[in-house]
Design an enzyme around this catalytic site. Sequence first.
Site, PDB file in Angstrom:
ATOM      1  N   GLY A 194       0.773  -1.043   0.305  1.00 15.59           N
ATOM      2  CA  GLY A 194      -0.002   0.116  -0.242  1.00 15.59           C
ATOM      3  C   GLY A 194       0.799   1.208  -0.297  1.00 15.59           C
TER       4      GLY A 194
ATOM      5  N   LYS B 293     -13.580   1.756  11.893  1.00 12.56           N
ATOM      6  CA  LYS B 293     -12.673   1.862  12.577  1.00 12.56           C
ATOM      7  C   LYS B 293     -11.928   2.309  13.624  1.00 12.56           C
ATOM      8  CE  LYS B 293      -8.943   2.865  10.033  1.00 12.56           C
ATOM      9  NZ  LYS B 293      -7.821   2.138   9.595  1.00 12.56           N
TER      10      LYS B 293
ATOM     11  N   ALA C  23      -6.147  -2.189   5.425  1.00 18.26           N
ATOM     12  CA  ALA C  23      -8.017  -1.937   5.356  1.00 18.26           C
ATOM     13  C   ALA C  23      -9.360  -1.732   4.747  1.00 18.26           C
ATOM     14  CB  ALA C  23      -7.758   0.035   6.231  1.00 18.26           C
TER      15      ALA C  23
ATOM     16  N   ASP D 255      -0.006 -13.077   1.154  1.00 20.38           N
ATOM     17  CA  ASP D 255       0.629 -13.879   2.178  1.00 20.38           C
ATOM     18  C   ASP D 255      -0.637 -14.184   2.946  1.00 20.38           C
ATOM     19  OD1 ASP D 255       3.513 -12.979   1.196  1.00 20.38           O
ATOM     20  OD2 ASP D 255       2.707 -11.109   1.911  1.00 20.38           O
TER      21      ASP D 255
ATOM     22  N   TYR E 128     -17.505   3.896   7.601  1.00 17.25           N
ATOM     23  CA  TYR E 128     -16.307   3.950   7.461  1.00 17.25           C
ATOM     24  C   TYR E 128     -15.873   4.177   9.140  1.00 17.25           C
ATOM     25  CZ  TYR E 128     -10.556   4.588   6.694  1.00 17.25           C
ATOM     26  OH  TYR E 128      -9.665   5.165   6.618  1.00 17.25           O
TER      27      TYR E 128
ATOM     28  N   THR F 289      -8.045   6.664  11.350  1.00 21.56           N
ATOM     29  CA  THR F 289      -8.264   8.399  10.718  1.00 21.56           C
ATOM     30  C   THR F 289      -8.604   9.028  11.298  1.00 21.56           C
ATOM     31  OG1 THR F 289      -9.962   8.606   8.866  1.00 21.56           O
ATOM     32  CG2 THR F 289     -10.117   6.486  10.786  1.00 21.56           C
ATOM     33  N   ASP F 290      -9.196   9.867  10.769  1.00 23.47           N
ATOM     34  CA  ASP F 290      -9.640  11.747  10.895  1.00 23.47           C
ATOM     35  C   ASP F 290     -10.734  11.676  11.243  1.00 23.47           C
ATOM     36  OD1 ASP F 290      -8.835  11.280   8.103  1.00 23.47           O
ATOM     37  OD2 ASP F 290      -9.299  13.416   7.980  1.00 23.47           O
TER      38      ASP F 290
HETATM   39  N1  NAP Z   1      -5.538   6.853   2.385  1.00 22.62           N
HETATM   40  C1  NAP Z   1      -5.594   7.844   3.628  1.00 22.62           C
HETATM   41  O1  NAP Z   1      -5.907   8.938   3.121  1.00 22.62           O
HETATM   42  C2  NAP Z   1      -6.706   7.627   4.555  1.00 22.62           C
HETATM   43  C3  NAP Z   1      -6.289   8.607   6.152  1.00 22.62           C
HETATM   44  C4  NAP Z   1      -6.632   8.177   6.820  1.00 22.62           C
HETATM   45  C5  NAP Z   1      -6.075   6.861   7.079  1.00 22.62           C
HETATM   46  N2  NAP Z   1      -6.007   5.625   7.173  1.00 22.62           N
HETATM   47  C6  NAP Z   1      -5.362   4.417   7.465  1.00 22.62           C
HETATM   48  O2  NAP Z   1      -4.773   4.348   7.042  1.00 22.62           O
HETATM   49  C7  NAP Z   1      -4.100   3.294   6.430  1.00 22.62           C
HETATM   50  C8  NAP Z   1      -3.019   3.339   5.173  1.00 22.62           C
HETATM   51  O3  NAP Z   1      -3.892   3.866   4.200  1.00 22.62           O
HETATM   52  P1  NAP Z   1      -2.932   3.347   2.673  1.00 22.62           P
HETATM   53  O4  NAP Z   1      -3.176   4.474   1.566  1.00 22.62           O
HETATM   54  O5  NAP Z   1      -1.417   3.019   2.509  1.00 22.62           O
HETATM   55  O6  NAP Z   1      -3.890   2.463   2.342  1.00 22.62           O
HETATM   56  P2  NAP Z   1      -3.598   1.003   0.778  1.00 22.62           P
HETATM   57  O7  NAP Z   1      -2.497   1.963   0.643  1.00 22.62           O
HETATM   58  O8  NAP Z   1      -4.820   1.115   0.136  1.00 22.62           O
HETATM   59  O9  NAP Z   1      -3.184   0.683   1.464  1.00 22.62           O
HETATM   60  C9  NAP Z   1      -3.662  -0.225   2.461  1.00 22.62           C
HETATM   61  C10 NAP Z   1      -2.759  -2.414   2.150  1.00 22.62           C
HETATM   62  O10 NAP Z   1      -3.611  -2.962   2.801  1.00 22.62           O
HETATM   63  C11 NAP Z   1      -3.842  -4.430   1.399  1.00 22.62           C
HETATM   64  N3  NAP Z   1      -5.244  -4.785   2.878  1.00 22.62           N
HETATM   65  C12 NAP Z   1      -6.399  -4.811   2.002  1.00 22.62           C
HETATM   66  N4  NAP Z   1      -7.210  -5.116   2.561  1.00 22.62           N
HETATM   67  C13 NAP Z   1      -6.427  -6.338   3.538  1.00 22.62           C
HETATM   68  C14 NAP Z   1      -7.041  -8.142   4.078  1.00 22.62           C
HETATM   69  N5  NAP Z   1      -7.891  -7.746   4.589  1.00 22.62           N
HETATM   70  N6  NAP Z   1      -6.239  -8.543   4.634  1.00 22.62           N
HETATM   71  C15 NAP Z   1      -4.725  -8.040   4.355  1.00 22.62           C
HETATM   72  N7  NAP Z   1      -4.339  -6.787   3.507  1.00 22.62           N
HETATM   73  C16 NAP Z   1      -5.102  -6.224   3.580  1.00 22.62           C
HETATM   74  C17 NAP Z   1      -4.209  -4.106   1.009  1.00 22.62           C
HETATM   75  O11 NAP Z   1      -3.658  -4.914   0.072  1.00 22.62           O
HETATM   76  P3  NAP Z   1      -4.000  -5.386  -1.347  1.00 22.62           P
HETATM   77  O12 NAP Z   1      -3.345  -3.647  -2.394  1.00 22.62           O
HETATM   78  O13 NAP Z   1      -4.172  -6.339  -2.371  1.00 22.62           O
HETATM   79  O14 NAP Z   1      -5.587  -4.510  -1.446  1.00 22.62           O
HETATM   80  C18 NAP Z   1      -2.739  -2.192   0.185  1.00 22.62           C
HETATM   81  O15 NAP Z   1      -1.845  -2.798  -0.227  1.00 22.62           O
HETATM   82  C19 NAP Z   1      -5.081   2.443   6.523  1.00 22.62           C
HETATM   83  O16 NAP Z   1      -5.506   1.956   7.909  1.00 22.62           O
HETATM   84  C20 NAP Z   1      -6.782   3.325   6.370  1.00 22.62           C
HETATM   85  O17 NAP Z   1      -7.611   3.335   7.061  1.00 22.62           O
HETATM   86  C21 NAP Z   1      -5.861   5.947   5.350  1.00 22.62           C
END
Ligand code: NAP
Length: 284
Positions: A10, A132, A60, A33, A128, A101-102
């Site tokens: 991610g 969370k 997530a 994995d 969501y 998250t916010d």
């Molecule tokens: N993005 C935002 O704006 C934001 C804002 C605030 C907080 N967050 C939090 O920050 C964290 C990281 O966000 P990110 O933007 O880096 O997300 P991301 O790029 O979507 O990365 C999440 C990774 O987790 C993997 N994943 C998803 N579901 C899974 C499962 N059930 N089992 C194992 N692996 C799984 C995904 O694999 P696949 O690629 O195979 O799907 C992906 O590689 C999350 O917890 C999110 O809630 C995000």
Amino acid sequence: MKVAIIGSRGQLGQDLVKTAPSQLDLVTFTRGDFDITDRIDVFDFLAGEEKFDVVINTAAFHRTDQCEDEPEKAFLVNATGVKNLAEACDKANAILIHISTDYVFDGGKIKTKEPYYEDDAPNPVNIYGVSKLAGEYIVRNYLEKYYIVRSSSLYGVAGASGKGGNFPYTILKKAKAGEKLRVVDDMYMVPTHTFDLAQGIWRLLLERHPYGVYHITHEGYCTWYEFAVKILETVGLKADIEPVKHTAFPTRAKRPLWSVLGTRKGVKLPPWEEGLRRFVDMIN
Ligand SMILES: NC(=O)c1ccc[n+]([C@@H]2O[C@H](COP(=O)([O-])OP(=O)(O)OC[C@H]3O[C@@H](n4cnc5c(N)ncnc54)[C@H](OP(=O)(O)O)[C@@H]3O)[C@@H](O)[C@H]2O)c1
């Protein structure tokens, strides 16, 4: 120190790998994995023969609108999956660093334009956020050795796999295609570069801050429109861009109009404009 990174493909996961201090022994896990919702796999990989000191969970289900239509999936990944991780960490005596998250806040502080601090009462306004927050409560109530790291509006070089990209990439793509941009100017947040967030997470761990809930975002705040204007300016692109109200884009999920996070503890990141400059340097 042996560290497992879950969701390592991610956008935050990749930056955690890139920025990991060299003294750490990293093991990365993708969804290929194991899936965090599979309890047996989680225990096999995290609490079996291989022992970890720290587990970092970035996985997530965070497509906010889709969570409204698929609440079971939101709770399965963001709460039940987190319970699996918490119990495996408990068994292995590992520290869990869990990303939140916010969107656990309702945005009511828009009246005073004060940031949300760690001790403010959460009150999520969409599925969501509720899922969370459920994950957060599970971590807090099942473990003693944990860091819950709330951040906001993430973007990184890798782009969010869970969202199919990120805001800066969308703005740049549309601007380069000569499309007119209409961007929301009444919704405030702190855009946060995952490269800087990753470094903040490593500092939290290695500086041995007390366990608990932490906000890690850049300093300052802006609207999505202001962020878009700054992206174009930093890259040096001209575009036809118009500020609009959030009501111009009806969405399935309600979103807080103010989700600015602040902190009086833990680690601080530079202003959001600096994180954006670093991002632009990296993609050029
Ligand atoms: N993005 C935002 O704006 C934001 C804002 C605030 C907080 N967050 C939090 O920050 C964290 C990281 O966000 P990110 O933007 O880096 O997300 P991301 O790029 O979507 O990365 C999440 C990774 O987790 C993997 N994943 C998803 N579901 C899974 C499962 N059930 N089992 C194992 N692996 C799984 C995904 O694999 P696949 O690629 O195979 O799907 C992906 O590689 C999350 O917890 C999110 O809630 C995000």
